[in-house]
Design a protein around this motif. Structure first.
Motif, PDB file in Angstrom:
ATOM      1  N   ILE A 117       0.842  -1.202   0.000  1.00 10.94           N
ATOM      2  CA  ILE A 117       0.000   0.000   0.000  1.00 10.94           C
ATOM      3  C   ILE A 117       0.878   1.253   0.000  1.00 10.94           C
ATOM      4  N   LEU A 118       1.883   1.265   0.867  1.00 14.05           N
ATOM      5  CA  LEU A 118       2.779   2.421   0.956  1.00 14.05           C
ATOM      6  C   LEU A 118       3.628   2.585  -0.301  1.00 14.05           C
ATOM      7  N   ALA A 119       4.010   1.467  -0.936  1.00 12.27           N
ATOM      8  CA  ALA A 119       4.767   1.539  -2.190  1.00 12.27           C
ATOM      9  C   ALA A 119       3.914   2.181  -3.280  1.00 12.27           C
ATOM     10  N   GLY A 120       2.633   1.804  -3.331  1.00 11.26           N
ATOM     11  CA  GLY A 120       1.724   2.433  -4.286  1.00 11.26           C
ATOM     12  C   GLY A 120       1.579   3.917  -4.004  1.00 11.26           C
ATOM     13  N   ASP A 121       1.378   4.264  -2.727  1.00 11.24           N
ATOM     14  CA  ASP A 121       1.284   5.678  -2.337  1.00 11.24           C
ATOM     15  C   ASP A 121       2.568   6.419  -2.714  1.00 11.24           C
ATOM     16  N   GLY A 122       3.691   5.759  -2.464  1.00 10.72           N
ATOM     17  CA  GLY A 122       4.978   6.374  -2.764  1.00 10.72           C
ATOM     18  C   GLY A 122       5.160   6.640  -4.247  1.00 10.72           C
ATOM     19  N   LEU A 123       4.747   5.683  -5.080  1.00 14.75           N
ATOM     20  CA  LEU A 123       4.883   5.849  -6.535  1.00 14.75           C
ATOM     21  C   LEU A 123       4.023   6.999  -7.044  1.00 14.75           C
ATOM     22  N   LEU A 124       2.800   7.102  -6.533  1.00 15.44           N
ATOM     23  CA  LEU A 124       1.919   8.194  -6.968  1.00 15.44           C
ATOM     24  C   LEU A 124       2.511   9.543  -6.594  1.00 15.44           C
ATOM     25  N   THR A 125       2.955   9.676  -5.351  1.00 17.35           N
ATOM     26  CA  THR A 125       3.520  10.953  -4.897  1.00 17.35           C
ATOM     27  C   THR A 125       4.829  11.262  -5.606  1.00 17.35           C
ATOM     28  N   TYR A 126       5.673  10.238  -5.750  1.00 18.52           N
ATOM     29  CA  TYR A 126       6.975  10.441  -6.388  1.00 18.52           C
ATOM     30  C   TYR A 126       6.824  10.795  -7.869  1.00 18.52           C
ATOM     31  N   ALA A 127       5.732  10.358  -8.469  1.00 11.64           N
ATOM     32  CA  ALA A 127       5.476  10.705  -9.869  1.00 11.64           C
ATOM     33  C   ALA A 127       5.388  12.220 -10.046  1.00 11.64           C
ATOM     34  N   PHE A 128       4.718  12.887  -9.117  1.00 13.38           N
ATOM     35  CA  PHE A 128       4.573  14.341  -9.235  1.00 13.38           C
ATOM     36  C   PHE A 128       5.846  15.070  -8.828  1.00 13.38           C
ATOM     37  N   GLU A 129       6.628  14.474  -7.927  1.00  6.88           N
ATOM     38  CA  GLU A 129       7.953  15.007  -7.647  1.00  6.88           C
ATOM     39  C   GLU A 129       8.819  14.906  -8.901  1.00  6.88           C
ATOM     40  N   THR A 130       8.636  13.817  -9.637  1.00  5.82           N
ATOM     41  CA  THR A 130       9.416  13.588 -10.854  1.00  5.82           C
ATOM     42  C   THR A 130       9.053  14.578 -11.962  1.00  5.82           C
ATOM     43  N   VAL A 131       7.761  14.816 -12.195  1.00  7.22           N
ATOM     44  CA  VAL A 131       7.393  15.720 -13.300  1.00  7.22           C
ATOM     45  C   VAL A 131       7.870  17.144 -13.038  1.00  7.22           C
ATOM     46  N   SER A 132       8.055  17.502 -11.777  1.00  7.31           N
ATOM     47  CA  SER A 132       8.551  18.857 -11.480  1.00  7.31           C
ATOM     48  C   SER A 132       9.946  19.064 -12.047  1.00  7.31           C
ATOM     49  N   LYS A 133      10.663  17.958 -12.308  1.00  2.78           N
ATOM     50  CA  LYS A 133      12.013  18.054 -12.873  1.00  2.78           C
ATOM     51  C   LYS A 133      11.994  18.501 -14.339  1.00  2.78           C
ATOM     52  N   ALA A 134      10.806  18.485 -14.956  1.00  2.00           N
ATOM     53  CA  ALA A 134      10.712  18.941 -16.345  1.00  2.00           C
ATOM     54  C   ALA A 134      11.122  20.406 -16.470  1.00  2.00           C
ATOM     55  N   PHE A 135      10.852  21.201 -15.418  1.00  2.00           N
ATOM     56  CA  PHE A 135      11.218  22.620 -15.462  1.00  2.00           C
ATOM     57  C   PHE A 135      12.731  22.806 -15.568  1.00  2.00           C
ATOM     58  N   GLU A 136      13.482  21.850 -15.017  1.00  9.40           N
ATOM     59  CA  GLU A 136      14.945  21.949 -15.041  1.00  9.40           C
ATOM     60  C   GLU A 136      15.512  21.790 -16.446  1.00  9.40           C
ATOM     61  N   ALA A 137      14.729  21.194 -17.345  1.00  7.55           N
ATOM     62  CA  ALA A 137      15.205  20.957 -18.714  1.00  7.55           C
ATOM     63  C   ALA A 137      14.936  22.141 -19.638  1.00  7.55           C
ATOM     64  N   VAL A 138      14.303  23.186 -19.106  1.00  5.67           N
ATOM     65  CA  VAL A 138      13.991  24.365 -19.917  1.00  5.67           C
ATOM     66  C   VAL A 138      15.148  25.354 -19.863  1.00  5.67           C
ATOM     67  N   ASP A 139      15.524  25.868 -21.014  1.00  6.56           N
ATOM     68  CA  ASP A 139      16.580  26.875 -21.101  1.00  6.56           C
ATOM     69  C   ASP A 139      15.966  28.248 -20.818  1.00  6.56           C
ATOM     70  N   ASP A 140      16.306  28.839 -19.679  1.00  9.02           N
ATOM     71  CA  ASP A 140      15.736  30.141 -19.295  1.00  9.02           C
ATOM     72  C   ASP A 140      16.105  31.249 -20.266  1.00  9.02           C
ATOM     73  N   ASN A 141      17.166  31.056 -21.015  1.00  6.04           N
ATOM     74  CA  ASN A 141      17.608  32.076 -21.972  1.00  6.04           C
ATOM     75  C   ASN A 141      16.871  31.982 -23.304  1.00  6.04           C
ATOM     76  N   ASP A 142      16.087  30.921 -23.463  1.00  5.77           N
ATOM     77  CA  ASP A 142      15.295  30.743 -24.681  1.00  5.77           C
ATOM     78  C   ASP A 142      14.127  31.727 -24.653  1.00  5.77           C
TER      79      ASP A 142
END
Length: 304
Positions: free
Chosen positions: A112-137
């Motif tokens: 149960i906790l592993a499932g909860d962890g995967l769901l929460t960690y998924a949204f922690e993971t998508v936040s990393k998409a911002f790091e791939a953006v070039d601010d100078n673009d």
């Protein structure tokens, strides 16, 4: 390169992307991360991240590194849903993707906790998409808006008006016959919602227009419906070894399916009808991705 060889190559590439975002198995509660990773690495078709990537390419997306966190996250969310679906309180299955389910290996509480962890960690993971953006673009602001829109799609399709809503219809329908319209809604939410999220996010991050995203959403809805009807058929005609999970589980859990509402041949006709509608809508788009089109057809008509 033929389709099967290309599929194998692309699956391997996606596997490497997912591995890059999985949590490290360390610390005093490392058993949690081990259970999470055990579930994600149990195999599978990687259908959702692949549909996401190929839709991104369909619309001419450029910076794939922005998409990578979403590809990993959608697989985490899909996996969490399977971990919870296999629990004794739901389907009580002991085999998934050809090996023991998470709760059998790690116990119900940690599953149960592993499932909860995967769901929460998924949204922690998508936040990393911002790091791939070039601010100078000079288009950085536009890309940020696309990422936020994609996160909203992911949350909605995984939530109460998406996959979870479909799961509720599923458990509340056990042991009784339901109308075809209700069954269709359940399938479109429980299975189709994450497929919709995958393809819509691929289009959004690539910069597809709003009307094109609506078309993709309709296509993915039909793919999800046809995929689940095919799953109903396989649950009857396949075997444990081929399918990688117990067959006849729908009957065991007294679930209403297409096969219980009609015979297998009629269910196959429904798959063909829904698939034809999805492909027709796909062909209406002014872009082409031959691999994506063949992938859709093969997944819907799969044997496992």
């Amino acid at each position: 390169m033929n389709f099967d060889a290309e599929l194998k190559q692309k699956t391997g590439e996606i596997e490497n992307i997912i591995l890059k975002f999985l949590p490290k198995e360390e610390g005093i509660y490392k058993n949690l991360m081990e259970a999470m990773n055990y579930s994600v690495l149990a195999g599978g078709k990687r259908l959702r991240p692949m549909l996401m990537l190929e839709t991104f390419r369909l619309f001419g997306g450029k910076n794939e590194s922005i998409l990578h966190p979403f590809m990993a996250a959608i697989e985490m969310i899909h996996t969490y849903s399977l971990v919870h679906d296999d629990l004794p309180a739901l389907d009580n299955d002991e085999l998934r993707r050809g090996r023991k389910t998470t709760h059998v290996v790690y116990g119900e509480a940690l599953a149960i906790l592993a499932g909860d962890g995967l769901l929460t960690y998924a949204f922690e993971t998508v936040s990393k998409a911002f790091e791939a953006v070039d601010d100078n673009d000079d288009k950085a602001h536009t890309v940020y808006k696309r990422i936020l829109k994609a996160i909203n799609i992911l949350a909605e399709k995984a939530g109460i008006h998406g996959m979870i809503g479909g799961q509720v219809i599923d458990i509340e329908s056990e042991g009784r016959r339901i109308e075809k319209d209700t069954l269709d809604l359940m399938y479109r939410l429980k299975t189709g919602a994450l497929i919709q999220a995958s393809m819509m996010i691929g289009g959004v991050i690539a910069g597809a227009k709003d009307e094109e995203i609506r078309t993709i959403e309709a296509i993915a809805k039909d793919i999800g419906l046809a995929f689940q009807i095919r799953d109903d058929i396989l649950d009857v005609i396949s075997d444990d070894k081929t399918l990688g999970k117990p067959v006849h589980s729908d009957e065991k859990n007294e679930k209403c399916t297409y096969v219980s509402l009609m015979n297998i041949e009629q269910a196959k006709e429904e798959v063909a009808k829904v698939t034809e509608r999805a492909i027709k809508a796909y062909k209406s788009l002014p872009y082409k991705n031959e691999f994506l089109e063949e992938l859709i057809i093969k997944l819907i008509n799969r044997d496992k």
